[in-house]
Design an enzyme around this catalytic site. Structure first.
Site, PDB file in Angstrom:
ATOM      1  CB  ALA A 165       7.107 -25.169  19.406  1.00  0.00           C
ATOM      2  N   GLY A 208      24.457 -16.948  16.974  1.00  0.00           N
ATOM      3  CA  GLY A 208      25.056 -15.259  17.503  1.00  0.00           C
ATOM      4  C   GLY A 208      25.307 -15.271  18.539  1.00  0.00           C
ATOM      5  CE1 TYR A 246      10.899 -21.810  23.510  1.00  0.00           C
ATOM      6  CE2 TYR A 246      10.335 -22.546  25.765  1.00  0.00           C
ATOM      7  CZ  TYR A 246      11.582 -22.379  24.649  1.00  0.00           C
ATOM      8  OH  TYR A 246      12.630 -22.675  25.154  1.00  0.00           O
ATOM      9  CB  SER A 301      12.559 -25.707  26.455  1.00  0.00           C
ATOM     10  OG  SER A 301      12.510 -25.121  27.643  1.00  0.00           O
ATOM     11  N   GLY A 309      20.965 -20.313  15.267  1.00  0.00           N
ATOM     12  CA  GLY A 309      20.777 -19.385  16.399  1.00  0.00           C
ATOM     13  C   GLY A 309      22.118 -19.207  17.156  1.00  0.00           C
TER      14      GLY A 309
END
Length: 248
Positions: A155, A12, A152, A141, A10
């Site tokens: 996960a 970028g 989310y 997170s 991730g």
């Protein structure tokens, strides 16, 4: 080429790009991994130019939910030792939640994007991790600790349990495994066009420091965990959230 190598998924935009920048500044060669070739290439070229080290950051295009594409990263690494793997790929994926089939697809998409990407990349590079001294960092997170985002949240919480297992497995090789758990971070693609001024203000108000986080806040935490000062830190979750969730 530098002596040290880091792989950032991730990489970028947002947090991943900020991590790539601080590690490249510290002398690492960095592979930024993601699905969008143009974004990765732009980021890699910009960072390399800014720090005056040609090809310090290089793109690797791969969808890390696909085991066959993970081989692109392995091929790029070649026979080099990997000093750090930063698993930052992921995000909240919406979708049709009507009916059990829709619910199943929604959950699988979020688990694949946030958990499977980290597992496949880390396992693919596991034998290449520097011994002793390798580092694995998982970006989680605040949702893992306080909920609020359904699949989310689940996960990201799964990453914590896996990090504890991985830390125990790799500890004898003097490889550390830790989690960075960001709170609200502005200037990323996470919310897309879903963030409103009211939503932003609410999240800032929930902090103790009265501001949103920025990608560099998270990158500096990753820099610490990858650096020599954190050699005795493993199996930990480091919250970087402005005090919106207190330590647990």
């Amino acid at each position: 080429m530098g002596e040290r190598l880091a792989v950032v998924s991730g990489g970028g935009t947002g947090i991943g790009a900020a991590v790539a920048r601080v590690l490249a500044t510290d002398g690492f060669d960095v592979f930024v991994v993601g699905r969008r070739a143009d974004v990765l290439t732009d980021t890699a070229e910009r960072i390399s130019w800014d720090i005056g080290r040609p090809r310090a950051v290089r793109p690797v295009v791969a969808d890390l939910t696909d085991p066959e594409q993970v081989s692109e990263v392995v091929e790029a690494v070649g026979d080099r030792a990997v000093d750090a793997v930063v698993n930052n790929a992921g995000g909240y994926l919406g979708g049709d939640t009507g009916g059990l089939a829709g619910i199943a697809a929604h959950w699988r998409a979020n688990l694949d994007a946030n958990v499977l990407t980290a597992v496949l990349l880390t396992e693919a590079l596991r034998s290449a991790l520097r011994r002793p001294g390798g580092r694995v960092v998982l970006v989680s997170s605040i949702a893992a600790q306080r909920g609020g985002a359904g699949p989310y949240s689940a996960a990201k919480a799964a990453l914590h349990g896996w990090a504890y297992d991985l830390a125990a497995q790799l500890g004898p090789d003097q490889i550390t495994v830790n989690v960075v758990s960001p709170g609200y971070v502005a200037d990323t693609e996470f919310f897309g066009d879903r963030m409103t001024p009211e939503g932003h203000a609410k999240r800032v108000a929930a902090t103790l420091v009265g501001r949103a986080g920025v990608p560099d806040d998270i990158a500096e935490a990753v820099r610490y965990l990858i650096g020599p000062a954190a050699g005795y830190v493993t199996g930990q979750v480091l919250g970087v959230n402005g005090g919106s969730v207190l330590g647990r």
